[in-house]
Design a protein around this motif. Structure first.
Motif, short mmCIF file in Angstrom:
data_model
loop_
_atom_site.label_atom_id
_atom_site.label_comp_id
_atom_site.label_asym_id
_atom_site.label_seq_id
_atom_site.Cartn_x
_atom_site.Cartn_y
_atom_site.Cartn_z
N LYS A 28 0.95 -1.30 -0.09
CA LYS A 28 0.32 -0.04 -0.03
C LYS A 28 0.94 1.31 -0.06
CE LYS A 28 -3.55 2.05 2.78
NZ LYS A 28 -4.32 1.75 4.20
N ILE A 29 0.27 2.24 -0.99
CA ILE A 29 1.20 3.60 -0.91
C ILE A 29 0.38 4.45 0.05
CG2 ILE A 29 1.68 5.37 -2.33
CD1 ILE A 29 1.92 3.45 -4.36
N LEU A 53 15.02 4.37 3.24
CA LEU A 53 16.15 3.23 3.51
C LEU A 53 15.93 1.88 2.43
CD1 LEU A 53 17.59 3.30 6.90
CD2 LEU A 53 18.41 4.24 4.82
N SER A 54 14.20 1.91 2.24
CA SER A 54 13.66 0.64 1.54
C SER A 54 13.39 0.97 0.18
CB SER A 54 12.26 0.29 2.27
OG SER A 54 12.37 -0.16 3.60
N PHE A 55 13.65 2.17 -0.41
CA PHE A 55 13.48 2.36 -1.84
C PHE A 55 14.62 3.32 -2.28
CE2 PHE A 55 11.42 5.13 -5.12
CZ PHE A 55 10.93 3.93 -5.86
N ARG A 56 15.72 2.48 -2.72
CA ARG A 56 16.90 3.29 -3.23
C ARG A 56 17.49 4.41 -2.60
NH1 ARG A 56 14.25 4.49 -9.10
NH2 ARG A 56 13.17 6.06 -7.75
N ASN A 57 17.32 4.50 -1.35
CA ASN A 57 17.75 5.58 -0.21
C ASN A 57 17.44 7.11 -0.76
OD1 ASN A 57 19.38 3.93 1.60
ND2 ASN A 57 20.84 3.61 0.24
N GLU A 58 16.41 6.81 -1.44
CA GLU A 58 15.59 8.32 -1.81
C GLU A 58 15.71 9.17 -0.72
OE1 GLU A 58 11.36 8.83 -3.03
OE2 GLU A 58 12.58 8.57 -5.02
N HIS A 73 5.68 3.50 0.99
CA HIS A 73 5.00 2.10 0.98
C HIS A 73 4.98 2.05 2.46
CE1 HIS A 73 6.39 1.54 -3.19
NE2 HIS A 73 4.98 1.07 -3.38
N VAL A 74 3.85 1.38 2.73
CA VAL A 74 3.72 0.71 4.18
C VAL A 74 4.65 -0.23 4.35
CG1 VAL A 74 2.22 -0.67 5.72
CG2 VAL A 74 0.92 1.13 4.39
N GLY A 75 5.41 -0.21 5.42
CA GLY A 75 6.60 -1.15 5.80
C GLY A 75 8.00 -0.63 5.42
#
Length: 110
Positions: A28-29, A53-58, A73-75
């Motif tokens: 979920k977003i 940290l879960s998405f390309r260190n964006e 995202h959730v999580g």
């Protein structure tokens, strides 16, 4: 005409693999917003960095009043950091809607 049926173990493995792949894609977003303030005084921490940290260190930066807002995202695991403060790691929680407002308390580093 008859066809040879594939090994049932292989078919089972493929079904399990496909269902876990689909589940991973269904995260979920959430619109994750909030403010970074100092512990105790509640003063804003301007220009704090938020790194997913879960998405390309964006990474995004809070504004001068400590406000931030982005999609996650959730999580997802997020790191809040700023010069002179200890980094803080949080996880995007499961929420009923599609928005979440966080209050991040930054602690001065020793």
């Amino acid at each position: 005409m008859f066809y040879e049926v594939a090994d049932p173990y292989i078919i089972s493995f493929i079904c399990i693999f496909e269902s876990s792949t689909l589940k991973a894609q269904e995260r979920k977003i959430v619109q994750y917003s909030g403010i970074v303030t100092t512990v105790g005084s509640g003063l804003p921490v301007g220009y704090a960095t938020v790194t997913n940290l879960s998405f390309r260190n964006e990474a995004i930066a809070a504004n001068n009043e400590g406000y931030f807002s982005f999609v996650a995202h959730v999580g997802d695991t997020l790191r809040f950091s700023s010069v002179g403060f200890d980094p803080l790691i949080v996880t995007v929680p499961e929420v009923a809607g599609d928005k979440y407002t966080a209050s991040i308390d930054a602690k001065f580093s020793n």
